[in-house]
Design a protein around this motif. Structure first.
Motif, PDB file in Angstrom:
ATOM      1  N   VAL A  75      21.713   7.945  -7.739  1.00  0.00           N
ATOM      2  CA  VAL A  75      20.583   7.839  -6.825  1.00  0.00           C
ATOM      3  C   VAL A  75      21.147   7.578  -5.434  1.00  0.00           C
ATOM      4  O   VAL A  75      21.855   6.591  -5.213  1.00  0.00           O
ATOM      5  N   LEU A  76      20.837   8.460  -4.509  1.00  0.00           N
ATOM      6  CA  LEU A  76      21.296   8.345  -3.130  1.00  0.00           C
ATOM      7  C   LEU A  76      20.090   8.301  -2.211  1.00  0.00           C
ATOM      8  O   LEU A  76      19.092   8.979  -2.467  1.00  0.00           O
ATOM      9  N   ASP A  77      20.195   7.548  -1.133  1.00  0.00           N
ATOM     10  CA  ASP A  77      19.113   7.484  -0.155  1.00  0.00           C
ATOM     11  C   ASP A  77      19.437   8.434   0.994  1.00  0.00           C
ATOM     12  O   ASP A  77      20.371   8.202   1.757  1.00  0.00           O
ATOM     13  N   GLU A  78      18.684   9.505   1.096  1.00  0.00           N
ATOM     14  CA  GLU A  78      18.943  10.523   2.109  1.00  0.00           C
ATOM     15  C   GLU A  78      18.871   9.955   3.522  1.00  0.00           C
ATOM     16  O   GLU A  78      19.672  10.330   4.381  1.00  0.00           O
ATOM     17  N   ASN A  79      17.932   9.069   3.779  1.00  0.00           N
ATOM     18  CA  ASN A  79      17.828   8.497   5.125  1.00  0.00           C
ATOM     19  C   ASN A  79      19.084   7.728   5.507  1.00  0.00           C
ATOM     20  O   ASN A  79      19.560   7.818   6.645  1.00  0.00           O
ATOM     21  N   THR A  80      19.643   6.971   4.576  1.00  0.00           N
ATOM     22  CA  THR A  80      20.870   6.226   4.844  1.00  0.00           C
ATOM     23  C   THR A  80      22.035   7.180   5.093  1.00  0.00           C
ATOM     24  O   THR A  80      22.834   6.969   6.015  1.00  0.00           O
ATOM     25  N   ILE A  81      22.122   8.219   4.302  1.00  0.00           N
ATOM     26  CA  ILE A  81      23.192   9.204   4.486  1.00  0.00           C
ATOM     27  C   ILE A  81      23.072   9.856   5.854  1.00  0.00           C
ATOM     28  O   ILE A  81      24.052   9.951   6.602  1.00  0.00           O
ATOM     29  N   ARG A  82      21.871  10.283   6.211  1.00  0.00           N
ATOM     30  CA  ARG A  82      21.684  10.938   7.512  1.00  0.00           C
ATOM     31  C   ARG A  82      21.972   9.979   8.674  1.00  0.00           C
ATOM     32  O   ARG A  82      22.572  10.371   9.670  1.00  0.00           O
ATOM     33  N   THR A  83      21.560   8.731   8.544  1.00  0.00           N
ATOM     34  CA  THR A  83      21.819   7.739   9.594  1.00  0.00           C
ATOM     35  C   THR A  83      23.325   7.545   9.786  1.00  0.00           C
ATOM     36  O   THR A  83      23.821   7.474  10.917  1.00  0.00           O
ATOM     37  N   THR A  84      24.052   7.481   8.686  1.00  0.00           N
ATOM     38  CA  THR A  84      25.503   7.327   8.766  1.00  0.00           C
ATOM     39  C   THR A  84      26.143   8.552   9.403  1.00  0.00           C
ATOM     40  O   THR A  84      27.016   8.419  10.275  1.00  0.00           O
ATOM     41  N   CYS A  85      25.721   9.741   9.000  1.00  0.00           N
ATOM     42  CA  CYS A  85      26.242  10.970   9.607  1.00  0.00           C
ATOM     43  C   CYS A  85      26.006  10.980  11.110  1.00  0.00           C
ATOM     44  O   CYS A  85      26.914  11.287  11.895  1.00  0.00           O
ATOM     45  N   ARG A  86      24.811  10.640  11.511  1.00  0.00           N
ATOM     46  CA  ARG A  86      24.466  10.639  12.944  1.00  0.00           C
ATOM     47  C   ARG A  86      25.293   9.625  13.717  1.00  0.00           C
ATOM     48  O   ARG A  86      25.657   9.861  14.872  1.00  0.00           O
ATOM     49  N   SER A  87      25.607   8.515  13.081  1.00  0.00           N
ATOM     50  CA  SER A  87      26.440   7.500  13.714  1.00  0.00           C
ATOM     51  C   SER A  87      27.828   8.055  14.024  1.00  0.00           C
ATOM     52  O   SER A  87      28.381   7.837  15.110  1.00  0.00           O
ATOM     53  N   TYR A  88      28.401   8.786  13.074  1.00  0.00           N
ATOM     54  CA  TYR A  88      29.719   9.390  13.299  1.00  0.00           C
ATOM     55  C   TYR A  88      29.668  10.451  14.386  1.00  0.00           C
ATOM     56  O   TYR A  88      30.534  10.498  15.264  1.00  0.00           O
ATOM     57  N   VAL A  89      28.670  11.317  14.340  1.00  0.00           N
ATOM     58  CA  VAL A  89      28.536  12.364  15.355  1.00  0.00           C
ATOM     59  C   VAL A  89      28.366  11.738  16.739  1.00  0.00           C
ATOM     60  O   VAL A  89      29.010  12.146  17.709  1.00  0.00           O
TER      61      VAL A  89
END
Length: 133
Positions: A35-49
């Motif tokens: 189970v993965l939380d898409e919002n958390t994944i996207r937030t982390t990706c955006r932080s790196y970008v």
């Protein structure tokens, strides 16, 4: 209490991930279950970008290390969030292809590659080969 905001305990005393009751998910889909939380994944990706833009003047590209979990949905999210993909096997290249991930943003990384894997990567159009020993 938890290391991430997407984790919580609901009124039933059940662990939730991204607001989803894990007990109910287990009943519906069985276990083991990822189970993965898409919002958390996207937030982390955006932080790196954002970090690359701020500290490197937009030069470079963060890569998702698909060896952590290689599945089509994570490839799709990584692409939508402007990440590249670090792959280490023919299977990960195949998964990226099936997800429609742009091969030019893919980096084939690691040592001990077979001739067949290298040929597969070349034919797939992998953008960068990282060579180490």
């Amino acid at each position: 209490m938890f290391v991430n905001d997407c984790l919580n305990i609901n009124e039933k005393g059940h662990l939730t991930i991204g607001g989803c009751d894990t007990v109910e998910l287990a009943k519906e889909y069985g276990t083991p279950l990822y189970v993965l939380d898409e919002n958390t994944i996207r937030t982390t990706c955006r932080s790196y970008v954002k970090s690359f833009k701020k500290f490197y003047n937009g030069n470079g590209m963060p890569l998702y290390a698909s060896k952590a979990l290689s599945c089509k949905e994570l490839c799709r999210i990584a692409n939508e969030e402007h990440l590249g993909l670090d792959v280490v096997s023919g299977g990960e290249i195949y998964t990226a292809q099936q997800a429609g991930f742009p091969m030019e943003k893919t980096h084939f990384h690691g040592n001990n590659k077979t001739a067949a894997e290298i040929e597969f990567a070349l034919n797939a159009g992998v953008g960068t080969f990282v060579v180490d020993n």
